[in-house]
Design an enzyme around this catalytic site. Structure first.
Site, PDB file in Angstrom:
ATOM      1  N   PRO A  98       0.825  -1.206   0.000  1.00  0.00           N
ATOM      2  CA  PRO A  98       0.000   0.000   0.000  1.00  0.00           C
ATOM      3  C   PRO A  98       0.868   1.269   0.000  1.00  0.00           C
ATOM      4  CG  PRO A  98      -0.693  -1.529   1.717  1.00  0.00           C
ATOM      5  CD  PRO A  98       0.569  -2.072   1.155  1.00  0.00           C
ATOM      6  N   GLY A 102       3.220   3.746   5.363  1.00  0.00           N
ATOM      7  CA  GLY A 102       4.294   3.414   6.300  1.00  0.00           C
ATOM      8  C   GLY A 102       4.934   2.069   6.028  1.00  0.00           C
ATOM      9  N   LEU A 103       4.668   1.479   4.866  1.00  0.00           N
ATOM     10  CA  LEU A 103       5.230   0.162   4.564  1.00  0.00           C
ATOM     11  C   LEU A 103       6.381   0.231   3.559  1.00  0.00           C
ATOM     12  CD1 LEU A 103       2.073  -2.152   4.516  1.00  0.00           C
ATOM     13  CD2 LEU A 103       3.738  -1.844   6.331  1.00  0.00           C
ATOM     14  N   GLY A 104       6.874   1.415   3.314  1.00  0.00           N
ATOM     15  CA  GLY A 104       8.089   1.542   2.503  1.00  0.00           C
ATOM     16  C   GLY A 104       7.888   1.305   1.018  1.00  0.00           C
ATOM     17  N   SER A 105       6.683   1.620   0.488  1.00  0.00           N
ATOM     18  CA  SER A 105       6.419   1.286  -0.919  1.00  0.00           C
ATOM     19  C   SER A 105       7.353   2.020  -1.876  1.00  0.00           C
ATOM     20  CB  SER A 105       4.959   1.548  -1.285  1.00  0.00           C
ATOM     21  OG  SER A 105       4.722   2.917  -1.437  1.00  0.00           O
ATOM     22  N   ALA A 107      10.481   3.100  -1.449  1.00  0.00           N
ATOM     23  CA  ALA A 107      11.821   2.506  -1.444  1.00  0.00           C
ATOM     24  C   ALA A 107      11.814   1.148  -2.127  1.00  0.00           C
ATOM     25  CB  ALA A 107      12.323   2.372  -0.003  1.00  0.00           C
ATOM     26  N   ALA A 108      10.748   0.383  -1.912  1.00  0.00           N
ATOM     27  CA  ALA A 108      10.687  -0.960  -2.515  1.00  0.00           C
ATOM     28  C   ALA A 108      10.591  -0.867  -4.034  1.00  0.00           C
ATOM     29  CB  ALA A 108       9.499  -1.744  -1.941  1.00  0.00           C
ATOM     30  N   ASP A 149      14.343   3.075   5.451  1.00  0.00           N
ATOM     31  CA  ASP A 149      13.514   2.352   4.478  1.00  0.00           C
ATOM     32  C   ASP A 149      14.373   1.684   3.410  1.00  0.00           C
ATOM     33  OD1 ASP A 149      11.409   3.467   5.866  1.00  0.00           O
ATOM     34  OD2 ASP A 149      10.267   3.974   4.067  1.00  0.00           O
TER      35      ASP A 149
END
Ligand code: PMV
Length: 315
Positions: A98, A102-105, A107-108, A149
Site C-alpha cells: 500500500p 508506512g510500509l516503505g512502498s 523505497a521498494a 527504508d
C-alpha cells in the site's frame, strides 16, 4: 501472446518495529522486511526508455522526465553508477505494498527497478551501493529521510539502524509474530516528518527528551530480541507508542486499532512508520492471532497482514 521480460527485480515492504521519527534525529531504530507484500519491476525490450507504473496509471519517458520524478531518477542513478547510456527498455512496475501507509512502498519500487536493471545489464552492485541509490530517490519523497527504508528493503533483513552508519548485524533469537493493520488513511511521510521538525524547532528540549526515550526503548528492544525475550517487547511497543502520541503523530484511527488489539489480547501495539494514518503493528502469540485479527477488522482496519520475523535475521 504475452512477451517474456528480459529481467525482473523485486523488493519487500517493511515495518518499523521501534524508533520511527527519533531515527531522523540520530537515535537508533529497528526495522524488518515484510515479505508478504512486494514491489516488482519487469523489463521488456522497447525503442525508448520508459517506466510504467500500472497501479498508478503513470507512464514516464525517462529521457524527458522532470528531475524530481522518482522512477526516472532511479533509472538514471543506476545508469550513471554503471556508466551506461539510457537503455531501450520498457520498465513495468507493479506493487501490492500500500502507498503512503508506512510500509516503505517508495523505497521498494526503487529497489525493484534497481535490481531488474542490474540483471538486465548483467551487472552486480554491493547492497550498500544499491541502498545508497535508493536513498537518493527517497530524498525526493521527503527531504530528510533517515535511510531506514532503503536499508531494510535492500538488505531484506531485520536491521538495527543509526542514521549515517552502516546497518549493524543483530541476532533474532526467537520468531516474533506480528499483525499489521491498515487504518486506510493515507499518510504521506513528508507531512508527518515536517510537522515533527517544526514542533522540534519550537520546543527542542521537550522533543530531544522524547527522542532519547525512544532511543532507550530501541536499545532495550534489541537486547530482548537478541535474548529471545519476546514478551518483553510488548510493554516496550506500548511505551514507544506513548512517546509517538506525545510527538503528535498518532491519530484517532490508529488509537482505535491499537486499543482494539490490546483489548483482544495483543502483548503490545504501536503505529509503524510516519503515523497520522497508515499502519499499526500488534505483537501476538499464535493463540491470539485470530482473535486480534477479528478485533482489528471490527475496529475499522481495511487490511490485516500477518507476518513473522524469523531467527536467521543476521546481516
Ligand atoms: O516511510 P515511512 O512512513 O515508513 O516512515 C519513515 C519513518 C520516519 O522515521 C518517520 C522517517 C524516516 O526517514 O526515518
Amino acid at each position: 501472446m504475452n512477451q517474456l521480460p528480459l529481467a525482473r527485480g523485486d523488493a519487500p515492504g517493511k515495518i518499523i518495529l521501534f524508533g520511527e521519527h527519533a531515527v531522523v534525529y540520530g537515535r537508533p531504530a529497528i526495522a524488518a522486511p515484510v515479505t508478504q507484500v512486494r514491489a516488482r519491476a519487469d523489463i521488456f525490450p522497447a525503442r525508448t526508455c520508459t517506466v510504467e507504473a500500472v497501479d498508478l496509471h503513470q507512464r514516464v519517458d525517462v529521457a524527458h522526465a522532470p528531475a524530481d520524478d522518482p522512477f526516472a531518477r532511479m533509472v538514471r542513478l543506476v545508469c550513471d553508477a554503471l556508466q551506461r547510456p539510457l537503455p531501450p527498455w520498457r520498465i513495468v512496475v507493479t506493487s501490492d505494498i500500500p502507498i503512503a501507509a508506512g510500509l516503505g512502498s517508495g523505497a521498494a519500487i526503487s529497489a525493484a527497478i534497481g535490481r531488474a536493471m542490474l540483471t538486465a545489464f548483467g551487472a552486480a552492485m554491493p547492497l550498500a551501493e544499491l541502498s545508497a541509490l535508493v536513498y537518493e530517490v527517497e530524498k525526493l519523497h521527503h527531504g530528510t529521510p533517515s535511510g531506514i527504508d532503503n536499508t531494510v528493503v535492500v538488505y531484506e533483513r531485520p536491521v538495527w539502524f543509526v542514521r549515517g552508519q552502516p546497518p549493524v548485524p543483530f541476532a533474532v533469537a526467537r520468531p516474533i509474530h506480528l499483525l499489521i493493520a491498515d487504518t486506510g488513511v493515507p499518510s504521506p511521510t513528508k507531512i508527518a516528518v515536517g510537522d515533527v521538525r517544526r514542533a522540534w524547532e519550537q520546543d527542542t528540549a521537550r522533543f530531544e527528551a522524547l527522542f532519547d526515550g525512544v532511543g532507550d526503548i530501541a536499545r532495550q528492544a534489541r537486547a530482548a530480541i537478541e535474548a529471545g525475550d519476546i514478551p518483553a517487547l510488548g510493554p516496550l511497543m506500548n511505551a514507544n507508542q506513548d512517546l509517538l502520541s506525545r510527538m503528535g503523530v498518532s491519530s484517532p484511527e490508529l488509537d482505535r486499532l491499537i486499543q482494539a488489539a490490546l483489548e483482544a489480547g495483543a502483548a503490545g501495539a504501536k503505529l509503524s512508520g510516519a503515523g497520522r494514518g497508515g499502519n499499526m503493528i500488534a505483537l501476538v502469540g499464535d493463540e491470539d492471532a485470530v482473535r486480534v485479527t477479528r478485533a482489528l477488522r471490527a475496529a475499522g482496519a481495511v487490511r490485516v497482514l500477518s507476518t513473522s520475523i524469523q531467527p536467521q535475521g543476521m546481516l
